[in-house]
Design a protein around this motif. Structure first.
Motif, PDB file in Angstrom:
ATOM      1  N   GLN A   8       0.395  -4.275 -10.424  1.00  0.00           N
ATOM      2  CA  GLN A   8       0.866  -3.500 -11.559  1.00  0.00           C
ATOM      3  C   GLN A   8       0.509  -2.032 -11.478  1.00  0.00           C
ATOM      4  O   GLN A   8       1.246  -1.188 -11.980  1.00  0.00           O
ATOM      5  CB  GLN A   8       0.295  -4.057 -12.875  1.00  0.00           C
ATOM      6  N   SER A   9      -0.642  -1.708 -10.862  1.00  0.00           N
ATOM      7  CA  SER A   9      -1.020  -0.296 -10.898  1.00  0.00           C
ATOM      8  C   SER A   9      -0.356   0.526  -9.803  1.00  0.00           C
ATOM      9  O   SER A   9      -0.550   1.722  -9.742  1.00  0.00           O
ATOM     10  CB  SER A   9      -2.538  -0.147 -10.848  1.00  0.00           C
ATOM     11  N   VAL A  10       0.436  -0.124  -8.954  1.00  0.00           N
ATOM     12  CA  VAL A  10       1.158   0.678  -7.964  1.00  0.00           C
ATOM     13  C   VAL A  10       2.671   0.558  -8.102  1.00  0.00           C
ATOM     14  O   VAL A  10       3.429   1.318  -7.510  1.00  0.00           O
ATOM     15  CB  VAL A  10       0.773   0.297  -6.510  1.00  0.00           C
ATOM     16  N   ILE A  11       3.108  -0.409  -8.927  1.00  0.00           N
ATOM     17  CA  ILE A  11       4.525  -0.734  -8.900  1.00  0.00           C
ATOM     18  C   ILE A  11       5.415   0.375  -9.440  1.00  0.00           C
ATOM     19  O   ILE A  11       6.510   0.610  -8.920  1.00  0.00           O
ATOM     20  CB  ILE A  11       4.776  -2.076  -9.632  1.00  0.00           C
ATOM     21  N   GLN A  53       9.401   4.675  -8.144  1.00  0.00           N
ATOM     22  CA  GLN A  53       9.853   6.059  -8.110  1.00  0.00           C
ATOM     23  C   GLN A  53      10.058   6.513  -6.668  1.00  0.00           C
ATOM     24  O   GLN A  53      11.043   7.173  -6.323  1.00  0.00           O
ATOM     25  CB  GLN A  53       8.813   6.983  -8.771  1.00  0.00           C
ATOM     26  N   MET A  54       9.070   6.171  -5.806  1.00  0.00           N
ATOM     27  CA  MET A  54       9.117   6.560  -4.396  1.00  0.00           C
ATOM     28  C   MET A  54      10.365   6.003  -3.735  1.00  0.00           C
ATOM     29  O   MET A  54      11.101   6.704  -3.046  1.00  0.00           O
ATOM     30  CB  MET A  54       7.906   5.932  -3.703  1.00  0.00           C
ATOM     31  N   PHE A  55      10.607   4.710  -3.949  1.00  0.00           N
ATOM     32  CA  PHE A  55      11.749   4.067  -3.318  1.00  0.00           C
ATOM     33  C   PHE A  55      13.060   4.600  -3.876  1.00  0.00           C
ATOM     34  O   PHE A  55      14.066   4.622  -3.175  1.00  0.00           O
ATOM     35  CB  PHE A  55      11.658   2.535  -3.478  1.00  0.00           C
ATOM     36  N   ILE A 102      11.182  -5.712   1.733  1.00  0.00           N
ATOM     37  CA  ILE A 102      10.209  -6.169   2.724  1.00  0.00           C
ATOM     38  C   ILE A 102       8.998  -5.245   2.802  1.00  0.00           C
ATOM     39  O   ILE A 102       7.864  -5.706   2.884  1.00  0.00           O
ATOM     40  CB  ILE A 102      10.881  -6.286   4.114  1.00  0.00           C
ATOM     41  N   LEU A 103       9.233  -3.929   2.765  1.00  0.00           N
ATOM     42  CA  LEU A 103       8.131  -2.984   2.993  1.00  0.00           C
ATOM     43  C   LEU A 103       6.892  -3.181   2.124  1.00  0.00           C
ATOM     44  O   LEU A 103       5.783  -3.203   2.640  1.00  0.00           O
ATOM     45  CB  LEU A 103       8.640  -1.546   2.844  1.00  0.00           C
ATOM     46  N   PRO A 104       7.030  -3.321   0.779  1.00  0.00           N
ATOM     47  CA  PRO A 104       5.819  -3.406  -0.032  1.00  0.00           C
ATOM     48  C   PRO A 104       4.909  -4.557   0.386  1.00  0.00           C
ATOM     49  O   PRO A 104       3.694  -4.438   0.367  1.00  0.00           O
ATOM     50  CB  PRO A 104       6.349  -3.629  -1.452  1.00  0.00           C
ATOM     51  N   GLY A 105       5.508  -5.678   0.800  1.00  0.00           N
ATOM     52  CA  GLY A 105       4.698  -6.842   1.163  1.00  0.00           C
ATOM     53  C   GLY A 105       3.827  -6.609   2.382  1.00  0.00           C
ATOM     54  O   GLY A 105       2.838  -7.312   2.597  1.00  0.00           O
ATOM     55  N   LEU A 106       4.171  -5.600   3.188  1.00  0.00           N
ATOM     56  CA  LEU A 106       3.428  -5.381   4.430  1.00  0.00           C
ATOM     57  C   LEU A 106       2.072  -4.728   4.198  1.00  0.00           C
ATOM     58  O   LEU A 106       1.245  -4.676   5.095  1.00  0.00           O
ATOM     59  CB  LEU A 106       4.245  -4.522   5.389  1.00  0.00           C
ATOM     60  N   ALA A 107       1.877  -4.175   2.988  1.00  0.00           N
ATOM     61  CA  ALA A 107       0.666  -3.393   2.750  1.00  0.00           C
ATOM     62  C   ALA A 107      -0.520  -4.240   2.321  1.00  0.00           C
ATOM     63  O   ALA A 107      -1.630  -3.739   2.221  1.00  0.00           O
ATOM     64  CB  ALA A 107       0.946  -2.329   1.679  1.00  0.00           C
ATOM     65  N   ALA A 108      -0.294  -5.541   2.092  1.00  0.00           N
ATOM     66  CA  ALA A 108      -1.368  -6.370   1.555  1.00  0.00           C
ATOM     67  C   ALA A 108      -2.545  -6.456   2.527  1.00  0.00           C
ATOM     68  O   ALA A 108      -2.374  -6.822   3.679  1.00  0.00           O
ATOM     69  CB  ALA A 108      -0.839  -7.766   1.257  1.00  0.00           C
ATOM     70  N   PRO A 109      -3.759  -6.149   2.077  1.00  0.00           N
ATOM     71  CA  PRO A 109      -4.930  -6.130   2.963  1.00  0.00           C
ATOM     72  C   PRO A 109      -5.459  -7.507   3.325  1.00  0.00           C
ATOM     73  O   PRO A 109      -6.275  -7.617   4.241  1.00  0.00           O
ATOM     74  CB  PRO A 109      -5.989  -5.371   2.145  1.00  0.00           C
ATOM     75  N   PHE A 110      -5.000  -8.546   2.626  1.00  0.00           N
ATOM     76  CA  PHE A 110      -5.556  -9.870   2.858  1.00  0.00           C
ATOM     77  C   PHE A 110      -5.437 -10.282   4.324  1.00  0.00           C
ATOM     78  O   PHE A 110      -6.374 -10.823   4.914  1.00  0.00           O
ATOM     79  CB  PHE A 110      -4.849 -10.885   1.950  1.00  0.00           C
ATOM     80  N   VAL A 114       1.199   1.866   6.829  1.00  0.00           N
ATOM     81  CA  VAL A 114       1.785   1.130   5.709  1.00  0.00           C
ATOM     82  C   VAL A 114       0.830   1.122   4.529  1.00  0.00           C
ATOM     83  O   VAL A 114       1.223   1.319   3.381  1.00  0.00           O
ATOM     84  CB  VAL A 114       2.108  -0.317   6.134  1.00  0.00           C
ATOM     85  N   PHE A 115      -0.456   0.922   4.811  1.00  0.00           N
ATOM     86  CA  PHE A 115      -1.462   0.883   3.751  1.00  0.00           C
ATOM     87  C   PHE A 115      -1.471   2.188   2.966  1.00  0.00           C
ATOM     88  O   PHE A 115      -1.452   2.203   1.738  1.00  0.00           O
ATOM     89  CB  PHE A 115      -2.834   0.629   4.383  1.00  0.00           C
ATOM     90  N   CYS A 116      -1.492   3.305   3.708  1.00  0.00           N
ATOM     91  CA  CYS A 116      -1.543   4.592   3.028  1.00  0.00           C
ATOM     92  C   CYS A 116      -0.276   4.854   2.247  1.00  0.00           C
ATOM     93  O   CYS A 116      -0.311   5.279   1.099  1.00  0.00           O
ATOM     94  CB  CYS A 116      -1.765   5.724   4.043  1.00  0.00           C
ATOM     95  N   GLY A 117       0.870   4.580   2.897  1.00  0.00           N
ATOM     96  CA  GLY A 117       2.127   4.921   2.262  1.00  0.00           C
ATOM     97  C   GLY A 117       2.476   4.023   1.086  1.00  0.00           C
ATOM     98  O   GLY A 117       3.039   4.472   0.098  1.00  0.00           O
ATOM     99  N   LEU A 118       2.138   2.742   1.199  1.00  0.00           N
ATOM    100  CA  LEU A 118       2.626   1.813   0.185  1.00  0.00           C
ATOM    101  C   LEU A 118       1.556   1.275  -0.742  1.00  0.00           C
ATOM    102  O   LEU A 118       1.870   0.528  -1.654  1.00  0.00           O
ATOM    103  CB  LEU A 118       3.330   0.636   0.865  1.00  0.00           C
ATOM    104  N   LEU A 119       0.314   1.623  -0.495  1.00  0.00           N
ATOM    105  CA  LEU A 119      -0.738   1.141  -1.396  1.00  0.00           C
ATOM    106  C   LEU A 119      -1.565   2.313  -1.914  1.00  0.00           C
ATOM    107  O   LEU A 119      -1.670   2.537  -3.110  1.00  0.00           O
ATOM    108  CB  LEU A 119      -1.620   0.136  -0.648  1.00  0.00           C
TER     109      LEU A 119
END
Lengths: 437, 274, 287
Positions: B120-123, B128-130, B143-151, C24-29
Motif C-alpha cells: 500500500q505504501s508504494v502503490i 503515477q510512475m507507470f 510483471i515489473l512490480p512483482g520482480l522487486a519483492a525482496p523475499f 529493480v529494487f531501487c526503481g520499483l520499491l
C-alpha cells in the motif's frame, strides 16, 4: 539453420497484413456498464427482439459492427458506474474511445479537460443539439459546449404491483391511488399492510450507493429547498431534509418497507410480488412489462408505473441521464470519423434504446406516435417537464450521492440519530467540495 | 484409562469431521449452484438442494465467457514474474552470499528492510510512475512490480550461504569463470529452493488483486482476479447466478491443479520458514 | 594475478550479480516509497496538479472521523481474526499431525482455500452470507450479515478465517514435527497424560513458531482490502471500512492522491511497528 529461419520470417512479413499502408478495420474501444449478457445476446443483431438495457445495447453494437465492416467496435464492460475504471484509464493515458457517462458526472471530466467537446464532430455527423430535449440538452452542455451525446434521461419511478393494490383497495377507475401528502402516504401504506400483510414499499437498501440520495433530492426539490444554492456547498441541516429522513425512518420502523435487500434482491423481490411499490428507475419498465404478460407471474395483468407523487409544494422529480463521452486522447481522423459514425447510429436508434423505459433524448422521438404507443409511456409523458437534475456546477455528484446514501441508510435503520446523520453528511460532502483542487 | 482415551479420540474425530464439513460446505454450495439453471435459481436458491441439475452454465462458459482471456493473462503474468524472480533472486543471492564487494552487507540489510514495506505504501507512487511511462494495460506493467519483492533474494542468499564452499572451489581451481561456476554447479544444486520460491511467487502473483485492478483497466488485460471481481458486480443486471458460480469453479480449477502438483514444494517452504 | 586484482575482480563480479535485482529494487520499491512520502506532503490530484502543503494531510487524517473509524475497524478485524487463526491453526495441526490417509486428505482440504484468490473467496462467501438466497439463509433463515453494522466486520472475519486457516496450520505442523522425539519419550516414561504432555512439552517447544504465526497474521490482516471492497463496499456507512479500502477510495475515487499517500504512510508505520516487535521479541527469546 538460423539463416533459413530468418528468411522464412522475412517472407512471412511480406504477406498482406505486415506490409505498411495496408489497413484492417478501424478499431474503436467502447466502455459501458449496463451489464454483461453475452451468453444470450453475444452474437445477436436482432434489436427488435431484445429486451432490457443489456440486451438492447449489446444487439445495437453487434448490429453496428455487422453493418459497418470497415469499423470494429470492441466493448469493455465495467461494473456500474465504472468511474473507477475510467479514472484509472485516464490517469494511465490509455482511455477508451467512447464511454457511457451519467450527465451528472460530466462536470467532473469536462472541468479538467478530460473529455472532448463534441460540437464540431456532431455537426459533421449531422446531429443538431437543437434536436435534444430540454433536459438532455441541459444535461450535456457545459459552458456553452456539448461534451457528450445524450442517450436518454431517467428518473426514479413508482413501479406498482396493481394486483396487490387492488387487494388493498388502492385502485380507483383502473388507476392506482397515490398519496398527495406524507401523512396520506403513511395512511395508505398502513392500509396496504393491513390488507395484504406485505410491506408497501420495496427498496434497495443494502450496498446501495444512490437510491437514498435520489429519494432525498426529489423530496427536497419538491419542498423547494435550495440545498445547493452554492454548488460548492451543500445545506442539509434544514427542516426540509429532516422531514424526508424522518418520513423514511418511520416507514422503516413501522415495517412498511422491505429491509436488508440489495439491488438484485429488491429487483427480483418486486417480480416475486413481495410488496406494493418498488422505488426504482425507468430502466426496469421493459423487464417488468414483459413479466406482466407472463401468466402465473405475480405481476400478471397488474403492472403500472407512475412518476413520484407530489407530496409537497412542487411537482418535480430528480433526474439524471446517460450520455456518450469521448475521453481526451490522440486519435487519427479516421478514428474520429468512425466514432462519430457510431454516435450517429446511436442517435438514430434512440427509439430502440427507449424501449428500455428510459426517456428519449430527442424531441422527435418523444413526439412520435410509436413512442407514445409503448406501454405506460403515456403515464410518464409529464416527466419531460418535471424531470430536474442537480445544478450543473455541482461536482463529484456520484461521491455526494454515495455519502448521502450512507448517512441516510444509517438514519433510516436507526443506527444513527437523524440529526447526526444530516450533520455528518453535510460535513463530509462540504469537506470533499472544499478540498477539490 | 483406555476407555477414556477412546472416548476422547471419538470426540476429536467428531470435531474434525464437523470442522471439515464447515470447511467444505461453501465449496459444495458453489458447485451445486453452478449446476442449476439460472431461471430456476431466480426463483430461489434453495432449489439447488435437489435435481434437476444441468451442465448448461459450463457449456455457456465454453462458448461465451471471457474467463479464458483472463486465465491467459494471469498465466502470462504469473509465469513472467516467476521466471523473473527466479533469475534475479538467484543472481543476487549468489552475489550476496559468496562474493565480496564494498558495501555488500549494508546493501543486504537495506534489501531486508524492503521485506517490511507493504504494497500500500508504494502503490500510488508506482501507479503515477507507470502512468508517466505508459506502462498500464501492458504485460510489462503487470510483471515489473512483482520482480522487486525482496523475499526471493533473502531466500536464495540464505540457501547459497549454506552450501559448502568446496563445490565452488573445485570448479574455480579448474579455471571456470564465476558465472560458469554459478550456472553449471550452484544453480542445479539449488533446484529445491528454486521450486519453493517459484511456487510461492507464482501463487502470490496469480492471486494479486489491487495492482491489476488499477493497472489493467481495459477488459482485454484483465487478470483472473480482476475479471472475477468485475463479473460479480456486473451480474446484478443479468440474473445469471448459476453462470457466475460456474465461472468461480472454472476460475478455481487451474490454481487447484497447480497446488496439487506442487504441494510438496509449498510444504517444504513453509517448513523452512518455521 | 595479484591479490589486489583478484579481489577487484571479485568485487566487479559481485556487483554484476546483484545489479539487475538492485536496479529493480531501487526503481520499483525504494523510489516509489520515497516518492510516496514526498507525495503525502502535497495536495495532489490523480490527473496532475499538486501543491506543497507540508504535514497538512496528516493533520487532516487525524481530524478525519472516517479515517479514525477505518483504523479502529482494522484493529477490530485483526483482533477478530488473528487469535482465531492462531488457535484454530494450532488445534488443527495437533489433530492432523500424523501420517494417516485421512489426515493427509484433511490437511489438503484445510489448505486448499488458501490457494484461491480473494475475488473467488468473496464470490463463494457472498452466496453463503447473503440474506436473500444465501446458504445460511436457506438453512437457518435470513440474517443480514453484510448489511448490519454490528455483523458486517464479523462476517468478513469469518470469511477470512476460512480463507487463511491453511498457513498457520502448516506452520504449526512444521514446528510440531521438529519437536525432538526424546522429549516425548521421557514424558511417556514419566506416565504423563495427554494433556500434561501437551501443556508441558508440546506448547512450550513451539512458542517461537506461535510468535511468528501471530506476527505474520497481524501484518497480513492489517492489509485487509478485497473482502471489504467486494462484499460490503466498506459499509454499512463505513462500519466495515478498513484502512486499505479507505486509501483506495480516497486515491482512485476522490482523486485526492496526496491524502491517500499520507494514509498509506500511516499504515506503513503501523505495520513496521508490528514487524519490529517480532524482531525484538524473537531476539529476546533466543537469549
Amino acid at each position: 539453420m538460423k539463416r533459413f529461419a530468418l528468411l522464412v520470417l522475412g517472407g512471412l512479413c511480406m504477406l498482406p497484413g505486415c506490409a505498411p499502408g495496408k489497413k484492417g478495420p478501424v478499431e474503436i474501444t467502447l466502455q459501458r456498464f449496463f451489464g454483461a449478457c453475452d451468453a444470450q445476446f453475444g452474437s445477436s443483431t436482432d434489436v427488435a427482439a431484445a429486451d432490457g438495457e443489456c440486451a438492447i445495447i449489446t444487439t445495437l453494437i453487434n448490429k453496428f459492427n455487422a453493418d459497418n465492416p470497415g469499423i470494429h467496435v470492441k466493448v469493455n464492460i465495467v461494473y456500474w458506474p465504472g468511474y473507477d475504471q475510467l479514472s484509472a484509464a485516464l490517469a494511465a493515458g490509455d482511455p477508451p474511445d467512447l464511454v457511457t457517462m451519467h450527465q451528472s458526472a460530466i462536470s467532473d471530466y469536462s472541468q479538467r479537460g478530460l473529455i472532448e467537446p463534441l460540437d464540431a464532430g456532431l455537426k459533421s455527423a449531422g446531429i443538431d443539439p437543437a434536436e435534444f430535449t430540454r433536459a438532455a440538452r441541459e444535461g450535456v452542455t457545459r459552458r456553452g459546449h456539448v461534451y457528450a451525446l445524450p442517450f436518454d434521461n431517467w428518473t426514479m419511478l413508482w413501479q406498482i404491483n396493481m394486483n396487490l393494490f387492488r387487494a388493498a383497495g388502492l385502485v380507483r377507475a383502473g388507476k392506482p391511488v397515490l398519496p398527495h401528502t406524507p401523512d396520506e402516504l403513511l395512511a395508505q401504506a398502513r392500509q396496504f399492510r393491513r390488507a395484504t400483510g406485505k410491506p408497501y414499499l420495496i427498496q434497495s437498501m443494502v450496498n446501495e450507493p444512490a437510491a437514498y440520495a435520489r429519494n432525498l433530492f426529489t423530496f427536497l426539490m419538491q419542498q423547494d429547498s435550495d440545498f445547493f444554492a452554492d454548488p460548492r456547498h451543500i445545506r442539509l441541516q434544514t427542516p426540509e431534509a429532516r422531514r424526508v429522513f424522518a418520513l423514511f425512518k418511520q416507514l422503516y420502523d413501522e415495517d412498511l418497507t422491505t429491509k436488508n435487500q440489495d439491488y438484485t434482491a429488491a429487483t427480483s423481490g418486486f417480480l416475486n410480488g413481495q410488496g406494493g411499490v418498488y422505488l426504482v428507475g425507468t430502466w426496469m419498465i421493459g423487464d417488468y412489462e414483459k413479466a406482466s404478460k407472463e401468466p402465473g407471474s405475480p405481476l400478471a395483468g397488474g403492472y403500472a408505473v407512475a412518476p413520484y407523487p407530489k407530496l409537497y409544494a412542487r411537482d418535480v422529480t430528480y433526474a439524471d441521464g446517460h450520455a456518450w463521452a469521448v475521453p481526451k486522447a490522440e486519435r487519427s481522423p479516421e478514428k474520429m470519423r468512425a466514432i462519430f459514425r457510431l454516435l450517429r447510429f446511436l442517435k438514430d436508434h434512440d427509439f430502440d434504446w427507449s424501449r428500455t423505459g428510459h426517456l428519449p433524448a430527442y424531441r422527435a422521438v418523444i413526439a412520435s406516435a410509436r413512442w407514445r404507443a409503448l406501454p405506460h409511456r403515456a403515464d410518464l409523458a409529464g416527466l419531460v417537464d418535471t424531470a430536474t437534475p442537480l445544478p450543473p456546477g455541482v461536482q463529484r455528484q456520484f461521491l455526494i450521492q454515495q455519502i448521502v446514501s450512507e448517512e441516510m441508510e444509517s438514519a433510516t435503520t436507526g443506527q444513527k440519530p437523524v440529526d447526526a446523520a444530516l450533520a455528518d453528511a453535510e460535513r463530509r460532502i462540504n469537506d470533499i467540495l472544499f478540498n477539490l483542487l | 484409562m483406555a476407555g477414556r482415551r477412546r472416548g476422547g479420540d471419538i470426540a476429536i474425530v467428531a470435531a474434525l469431521a464437523f470442522a471439515a464439513l464447515l470447511m467444505a460446505a461453501p465449496l459444495l454450495w458453489t458447485l451445486l449452484l453452478s449446476l442449476k439453471a439460472n431461471g430456476e435459481l431466480l426463483r430461489g436458491t434453495a432449489t439447488a438442494f435437489h435435481p434437476p441439475y444441468t451442465l448448461r452454465n459450463y457449456t455457456d462458459i465454453l462458448g461465451h465467457s471471457a474467463v479464458f482471456g483472463w486465465l491467459l493473462n494471469s498465466a502470462i503474468v504469473s509465469l513472467g514474474v516467476t521466471l523473473g524472480v527466479l533469475v534475479l533472486s538467484s543472481l543476487a543471492g549468489y552475489g550476496f552470499a559468496r562474493l565480496r564487494f564494498p558495501g555488500r552487507d549494508a546493501i543486504f540489510v537495506l534489501v531486508l528492510f524492503g521485506l517490511a514495506i507493504p504494497e500500500q505504501s508504494v502503490i500510488i507512487a508506482r501507479h503515477q510512475m507507470f502512468s508517466a511511462l505508459g506502462l498500464h494495460n501492458t504485460y510489462g506493467g503487470l510483471i515489473l512490480p512483482g520482480l522487486a519483492a525482496p523475499f526471493g533474494v533473502f531466500l536464495m542468499t540464505q540457501y547459497f550461504r549454506a552450501m559448502p564452499k568446496e563445490l565452488e572451489e573445485a570448479a574455480w581451481l579448474d579455471g571456470a569463470s564465476r558465472f560458469r561456476t554459478f550456472w553449471r554447479i550452484l544453480v542445479p544444486l539449488s533446484y529445491p529452493a528454486q521450486a519453493t520460491l517459484g511456487i510461492f511467487t507464482f501463487l502470490s502473483t496469480w492471486n494479486d488483486y489491487w495492482w491489476p485492478l488499477i493497472s489493467a483497466t481495459s477488459s482485454r488485460m484483465y487478470t483472473l482476479t480482476v475479471g472475477v471481481a468485475s463479473s460479480q458486480m456486473n451480474f446484478a443486471q443479468t440474473n445469471g447466478l448459476g453462470f457466475l458460480m460456474a465461472q468461480a469453479v472454472f476460475a478455481s480449477v487451474p490454481i487447484l491443479i497447480v497446488y496439487v502438483i506442487f504441494q510438496r514444494y509449498l510444504v517444504a517452504g513453509v517448513r523452512a520458514a518455521a | 594475478m595479484t591479490a589486489r586484482s583478484a579481489s577487484r575482480d571479485e568485487a566487479l563480479s559481485g556487483v554484476a550479480f546483484v545489479a539487475p535485482y538492485l536496479a529493480v529494487f531501487c526503481g520499483l520499491l525504494a523510489y516509489p516509497l520515497l516518492s510516496g512520502i514526498w507525495l503525502s506532503l502535497h495536495k495532489a490530484d490523480l490527473f496532475g496538479g499538486s501543491e506543497f502543503i507540508g504535514t497538512e494531510n496528516y493533520a487532516r487524517l487525524l481530524r478525519d472521523g472516517v479515517f479514525r473509524e477505518a483504523v479502529w475497524n482494522t484493529c477490530y478485524f485483526v483482533l477478530l481474526t488473528v487469535p482465531a487463526l492462531t488457535v484454530a491453526g494450532l488445534v488443527l495441526a495437533l489433530a492432523l499431525n500424523n501420517s494417516s490417509r485421512w489426515s493427509t486428505l484433511l490437511r489438503g482440504l484445510f489448505f486448499s482455500s488458501s490457494v484461491l484468490s480473494v475475488t473467488i473467496v468473496t464470490l463463494i462467501w457472498r452466496m453463503v452470507l447473503v440474506p436473500d438466497g444465501g446458504l445460511i439463509a436457506d438453512l437457518l433463515g435470513p440474517i443480514p450479515f453484510l448489511s448490519d453494522a454490528k455483523l458486517a466486520m464479523p462476517a468478513i472475519a469469518i470469511t477470512t478465517i476460512w480463507w487463511c486457516i491453511g498457513l498457520p496450520m502448516m506452520l504449526f505442523l512444521a514446528a510440531l514435527q521438529q519437536v525432538p522425539r526424546d522429549l516425548y519419550e521421557a514424558a511417556a516414561l514419566d506416565n504423563a497424560g495427554r494433556w500434561r504432555t501437551l501443556f508441558s512439552i508440546t506448547l512450550p517447544s513451539i512458542r517461537r513458531t506461535a510468535l511468528v504465526v501471530v506476527v505474520i497474521e497481524i501484518i497480513l490482516q492489517f492489509q485487509l482490502f478485497g473482502q471489504a471492497q467486494i462484499m460490503t463496499l466498506g459499509g454499512p456507512n463505513n462500519a466495515s471500512l478498513p484502512i486499505v479500502l479507505f486509501i483506495y477510495q480516497i486515491g482512485f475515487q476522490r482523486w485526492d492522491i496526496g491524502y491517500a499517500a499520507a494514509a498509506s504512510e500511516i499504515l506503513f508505520a503501523i505495520i513496521l511497528v508490528a514487524a519490529m516487535i517480532q524482531f525484538f521479541a524473537s531476539r529476546g527469546r533466543e537469549r
